[in-house]
Motif scaffolding. Sequence first.
Motif, PDB file in Angstrom:
ATOM      1  N   THR A  72       0.825  -1.212   0.000  1.00  0.00           N
ATOM      2  CA  THR A  72       0.000   0.000   0.000  1.00  0.00           C
ATOM      3  C   THR A  72       0.858   1.260   0.000  1.00  0.00           C
ATOM      4  OG1 THR A  72      -1.762  -1.185   1.158  1.00  0.00           O
ATOM      5  CG2 THR A  72      -1.843   1.211   1.232  1.00  0.00           C
ATOM      6  N   SER A  73       2.050   1.188   0.548  1.00  0.00           N
ATOM      7  CA  SER A  73       2.927   2.366   0.581  1.00  0.00           C
ATOM      8  C   SER A  73       3.565   2.650  -0.781  1.00  0.00           C
ATOM      9  CB  SER A  73       4.022   2.183   1.636  1.00  0.00           C
ATOM     10  OG  SER A  73       4.881   1.108   1.290  1.00  0.00           O
ATOM     11  N   ILE A  74       3.444   1.714  -1.717  1.00  0.00           N
ATOM     12  CA  ILE A  74       4.099   1.863  -3.021  1.00  0.00           C
ATOM     13  C   ILE A  74       3.118   1.926  -4.192  1.00  0.00           C
ATOM     14  CG2 ILE A  74       5.669   0.772  -4.682  1.00  0.00           C
ATOM     15  CD1 ILE A  74       7.150  -0.460  -2.314  1.00  0.00           C
ATOM     16  N   ILE A  75       2.283   0.899  -4.313  1.00  0.00           N
ATOM     17  CA  ILE A  75       1.507   0.708  -5.548  1.00  0.00           C
ATOM     18  C   ILE A  75       0.417   1.747  -5.775  1.00  0.00           C
ATOM     19  CG2 ILE A  75       0.077  -0.924  -6.843  1.00  0.00           C
ATOM     20  CD1 ILE A  75       1.600  -3.195  -5.607  1.00  0.00           C
ATOM     21  N   VAL A  80      -2.123   5.879  -9.281  1.00  0.00           N
ATOM     22  CA  VAL A  80      -2.721   7.221  -9.410  1.00  0.00           C
ATOM     23  C   VAL A  80      -1.944   8.059 -10.417  1.00  0.00           C
ATOM     24  CG1 VAL A  80      -3.108   9.399  -8.195  1.00  0.00           C
ATOM     25  CG2 VAL A  80      -3.776   7.246  -7.125  1.00  0.00           C
ATOM     26  N   ASN A  81      -0.618   7.986 -10.361  1.00  0.00           N
ATOM     27  CA  ASN A  81       0.214   8.737 -11.310  1.00  0.00           C
ATOM     28  C   ASN A  81      -0.041   8.311 -12.750  1.00  0.00           C
ATOM     29  OD1 ASN A  81       1.304  10.080  -9.182  1.00  0.00           O
ATOM     30  ND2 ASN A  81       3.394   9.363  -9.451  1.00  0.00           N
ATOM     31  N   ILE A  82      -0.174   7.005 -12.977  1.00  0.00           N
ATOM     32  CA  ILE A  82      -0.440   6.515 -14.330  1.00  0.00           C
ATOM     33  C   ILE A  82      -1.821   6.951 -14.788  1.00  0.00           C
ATOM     34  CG2 ILE A  82      -0.784   4.447 -15.737  1.00  0.00           C
ATOM     35  CD1 ILE A  82       1.307   3.034 -14.030  1.00  0.00           C
ATOM     36  N   LEU A  83      -2.798   6.853 -13.887  1.00  0.00           N
ATOM     37  CA  LEU A  83      -4.183   7.188 -14.233  1.00  0.00           C
ATOM     38  C   LEU A  83      -4.325   8.665 -14.564  1.00  0.00           C
ATOM     39  CD1 LEU A  83      -6.802   5.518 -14.375  1.00  0.00           C
ATOM     40  CD2 LEU A  83      -7.357   6.347 -12.083  1.00  0.00           C
ATOM     41  N   ARG A  84      -3.655   9.513 -13.807  1.00  0.00           N
ATOM     42  CA  ARG A  84      -3.743  10.965 -14.014  1.00  0.00           C
ATOM     43  C   ARG A  84      -2.718  11.480 -15.025  1.00  0.00           C
ATOM     44  NH1 ARG A  84      -4.399  13.435  -7.848  1.00  0.00           N
ATOM     45  NH2 ARG A  84      -6.469  12.532  -7.408  1.00  0.00           N
ATOM     46  N   GLN A  85      -1.852  10.579 -15.464  1.00  0.00           N
ATOM     47  CA  GLN A  85      -0.744  10.965 -16.349  1.00  0.00           C
ATOM     48  C   GLN A  85       0.049  12.120 -15.728  1.00  0.00           C
ATOM     49  OE1 GLN A  85      -2.317  11.726 -20.290  1.00  0.00           O
ATOM     50  NE2 GLN A  85      -2.929   9.593 -20.569  1.00  0.00           N
ATOM     51  N   ASN A  86       0.272  11.983 -14.443  1.00  0.00           N
ATOM     52  CA  ASN A  86       1.006  12.990 -13.671  1.00  0.00           C
ATOM     53  C   ASN A  86       2.053  12.263 -12.841  1.00  0.00           C
ATOM     54  OD1 ASN A  86       1.941  14.991 -11.999  1.00  0.00           O
ATOM     55  ND2 ASN A  86      -0.070  15.687 -11.332  1.00  0.00           N
ATOM     56  N   GLN A  87       3.314  12.539 -13.106  1.00  0.00           N
ATOM     57  CA  GLN A  87       4.399  11.786 -12.478  1.00  0.00           C
ATOM     58  C   GLN A  87       4.907  12.404 -11.180  1.00  0.00           C
ATOM     59  OE1 GLN A  87       6.960  12.090 -15.959  1.00  0.00           O
ATOM     60  NE2 GLN A  87       6.658   9.899 -16.405  1.00  0.00           N
ATOM     61  N   THR A  88       4.293  13.460 -10.718  1.00  0.00           N
ATOM     62  CA  THR A  88       4.835  14.191  -9.575  1.00  0.00           C
ATOM     63  C   THR A  88       4.507  13.517  -8.240  1.00  0.00           C
ATOM     64  OG1 THR A  88       2.864  15.602  -9.402  1.00  0.00           O
ATOM     65  CG2 THR A  88       4.673  16.380 -10.797  1.00  0.00           C
ATOM     66  N   ILE A  89       5.408  13.729  -7.296  1.00  0.00           N
ATOM     67  CA  ILE A  89       5.185  13.386  -5.895  1.00  0.00           C
ATOM     68  C   ILE A  89       5.835  14.487  -5.074  1.00  0.00           C
ATOM     69  CG2 ILE A  89       7.250  11.912  -5.810  1.00  0.00           C
ATOM     70  CD1 ILE A  89       5.787  10.222  -3.686  1.00  0.00           C
ATOM     71  N   THR A  90       5.153  14.977  -4.063  1.00  0.00           N
ATOM     72  CA  THR A  90       5.685  16.084  -3.285  1.00  0.00           C
ATOM     73  C   THR A  90       6.928  15.666  -2.513  1.00  0.00           C
ATOM     74  OG1 THR A  90       4.320  15.568  -1.352  1.00  0.00           O
ATOM     75  CG2 THR A  90       3.363  17.038  -3.017  1.00  0.00           C
ATOM     76  N   TYR A  91       7.709  16.654  -2.130  1.00  0.00           N
ATOM     77  CA  TYR A  91       8.919  16.400  -1.340  1.00  0.00           C
ATOM     78  C   TYR A  91       8.562  15.671  -0.047  1.00  0.00           C
ATOM     79  CZ  TYR A  91      12.908  17.522   1.712  1.00  0.00           C
ATOM     80  OH  TYR A  91      13.954  17.445   2.585  1.00  0.00           O
ATOM     81  N   THR A  92       7.526  16.160   0.642  1.00  0.00           N
ATOM     82  CA  THR A  92       7.077  15.519   1.877  1.00  0.00           C
ATOM     83  C   THR A  92       6.565  14.111   1.602  1.00  0.00           C
ATOM     84  OG1 THR A  92       6.446  17.676   2.797  1.00  0.00           O
ATOM     85  CG2 THR A  92       5.524  15.711   3.858  1.00  0.00           C
TER      86      THR A  92
END
Length: 306
Positions: A72-75, A80-92
Amino acid sequence: MNQTIVLEFLLLGLTDDPALQPLIFSLFLSMYLVTILGNLLIILAISFDSHLHTPMYFFLSNLSLNDICLSTSIIPKMLVNILRQNQTITYTGCLTQTGFVLVFVYMENFLLAVMAYDRYVAICHPLMYTIIMKPSLCFCLVLVSQLISTADTLLHTLMLLRLSFCTDLQIPHFFCELVLKLACSDTLINNILVHFLFTILGASSVSAIIFSYTQIVCCLLRIPSTGKKYKAFSTCGSHLLVVSLFYGTGFGVYIRSILMDSPGSSAVASVMYTVVPQMLNPFIYSLRNRDMKEALRKIINRRKIF
């Protein structure tokens, strides 16, 4: 030096080919659902069947819970990134993910060692098993494992917080495993700490497992009956498979990261110790364990009644 205030990173995933993204999404969603369902069934079977309220299954239920948490901490973030076509993850978010992954990976490492010790006591000291493996000891072993894993993770996280990062914030991975490589500041202390603690904690667990099974083999050699030998060692078969799968893939990735600097292949290899073992563990334990199969059958029959 080109430094900036970091707000977010880019997780490049397993591939940059848009045509493969639906396939990867479907594959990892399926693996995640199988992992959650399989491990939940293990936990439910152990909870509802009083015959399984033993130290061995107590540790197994903790392993299943840990596998759910690790996946759950990874997948989900990857999906979500693939679905939204958004590769970002916040620094926090990246540091938080790194922390959770470390906690659960180290916890799995310790739980496998504790489970080996449990099998050692059961086979080599069967008459003393209930006296040695008291519920209080079992709880303390899990608690100490959790405390060590958490302390180690906090240390790594605090060491990451002291680093500054450059403007190139692309992580060629599907989770924040390689964030340390993006730092502009000196990471020598961080790298020494990572390799030192990984070696110490990993080697201590592996040594405990090797010692336990060495004693088990020596004990079994003294048993004259072949049938009794097989029956005693059959309880270790599932655990040995899980140990081989987790440590074989984990150490493979670790050695590969030292010898080869190939982030793309490292991302693919990381799937083999952060995703695959957690998915296969329920099958390994349920298919090779008669008591577990019977408990699962009771749950399924109960569902049919309702």
